[in-house]
Scaffold this motif. Structure first.
Motif, PDB file in Angstrom:
ATOM      1  N   HIS A   1       4.810  -9.105   8.957  1.00  0.00           N
ATOM      2  CA  HIS A   1       3.619  -9.117   8.101  1.00  0.00           C
ATOM      3  C   HIS A   1       3.064 -10.530   8.007  1.00  0.00           C
ATOM      4  CE1 HIS A   1       1.603  -8.602   3.929  1.00  0.00           C
ATOM      5  NE2 HIS A   1       0.783  -8.227   4.887  1.00  0.00           N
TER       6      HIS A   1
ATOM      7  N   SER B   1      -2.849  -7.810  10.270  1.00  0.00           N
ATOM      8  CA  SER B   1      -1.786  -8.344   9.429  1.00  0.00           C
ATOM      9  C   SER B   1      -0.389  -7.864   9.822  1.00  0.00           C
ATOM     10  CB  SER B   1      -2.049  -7.967   7.960  1.00  0.00           C
ATOM     11  OG  SER B   1      -3.264  -8.523   7.521  1.00  0.00           O
ATOM     12  N   TRP B   2      -0.306  -6.772  10.580  1.00  0.00           N
ATOM     13  CA  TRP B   2       1.001  -6.178  10.879  1.00  0.00           C
ATOM     14  C   TRP B   2       1.273  -6.126  12.375  1.00  0.00           C
ATOM     15  CZ3 TRP B   2       4.559  -5.128   7.210  1.00  0.00           C
ATOM     16  CH2 TRP B   2       4.115  -5.029   5.886  1.00  0.00           C
TER      17      TRP B   2
END
Length: 267
Positions: free
Chosen positions: A80, A119-120
């Motif tokens: 993350h 974001s991931w």
């Protein structure tokens, strides 16, 4: 002649409007993306160690990133990225460098791993095993659309986390997925902001609560009402576990930064 003149004028108008749109991916033959990039910041002669030149900007309002890793319930780890003064722009890749825009790249022990536009990212366990155990490091670095690396004080804008503790986590029973009688609450604190936004978590009385908190600066975690505390070393995920045997509304906060992380509603 009038028709040619009209076509020429139309072409000029169209070209001007096209140049006024989003950052273009075109550049002169023999000119790299770095050399054709925007005028934001200062292009340094040094590179980031992987062949991409550094684009230096002032520390104030500069892009920043933190990285957190947690085991995936099926395989590997979920990475993350928490960014500040920055947004991912996959539609503009290859264009000019605009402040606060671009993408990230992940490096495993210094070796290029992936380009990331969000974001991931899922990191398969096989990649980590192939790199060897002990001291394995994952680095997230921010880049502009023209592939130059954002830099502050001649250093790339990046964050690194160690996988040495996480390499065995997926093999431990219940490490990735909490037990049925456990309520898991995961929180990340970065640059004074809490993610996800502080809210209320409903918990049935008698259940076990597992708080997993990661902060980019050293702090202390405190659960009011239960008087549960834990130190928060910078850049590490800390797990605080207790039984919700008391009804009411209980705030979870940090002491030094005085941030509200969440509220536990025990019924």
């Amino acid at each position: 002649m009038a028709a040619v003149t009209a076509l020429t004028a139309a072409a000029l108008v169209f070209g001007a409007s096209a140049c006024g749109g989003r950052a273009t991916t075109h550049h002169k033959p023999g000119t790299s993306h770095e050399q054709a990039g925007g005028s934001v910041g200062r292009l340094l002669t040094a590179d980031d160690g992987s062949g991409n030149r550094l684009r230096q900007v002032d520390a104030e309002n500069a892009p920043s990133v933190t990285v957190a890793v947690r085991p995936d319930s099926e395989d590997g780890w979920n990475v993350h990225l928490t960014v500040r003064n920055f947004r991912f722009t996959p539609d503009s890749v290859g264009g000019a460098a605009l402040l606060g825009r671009g993408h990230a790249r992940l490096f495993l022990d210094g070796h290029p791993l992936a380009r990331v536009y969000g974001s991931w990212y899922h990191l398969p366990a096989s990649l980590v095993r192939g790199a060897g155990k002990g001291g394995t490091e994952l680095t997230a670095r921010l880049y502009a659309d023209d592939h130059t690396a954002w830099a502050v004080n001649s250093a790339p804008v990046q964050a690194t986390t160690s996988l040495s503790e996480a390499t065995s986590a997926p093999e431990r029973t219940g490490a990735a997925t909490p037990r049925p009688d456990t309520t898991l609450v995961e929180i990340v604190v970065s640059h004074g902001k809490v993610s996800p936004d502080p809210g209320r978590t409903e918990i049935k009385k008698g259940r076990t609560v597992e708080l997993r908190v990661r902060s980019d600066r050293a702090d202390h975690l405190h659960v009011h009402g239960y008087d549960k505390e834990a130190a928060l070393p910078a850049g590490r995920t800390v797990t605080l576990t207790f039984t919700a045997d008391r009804s009411g509304l209980f705030e979870v906060e940090t002491h030094e930064s005085d941030l509200l992380l969440t509220q536990l509603v025990v019924r």
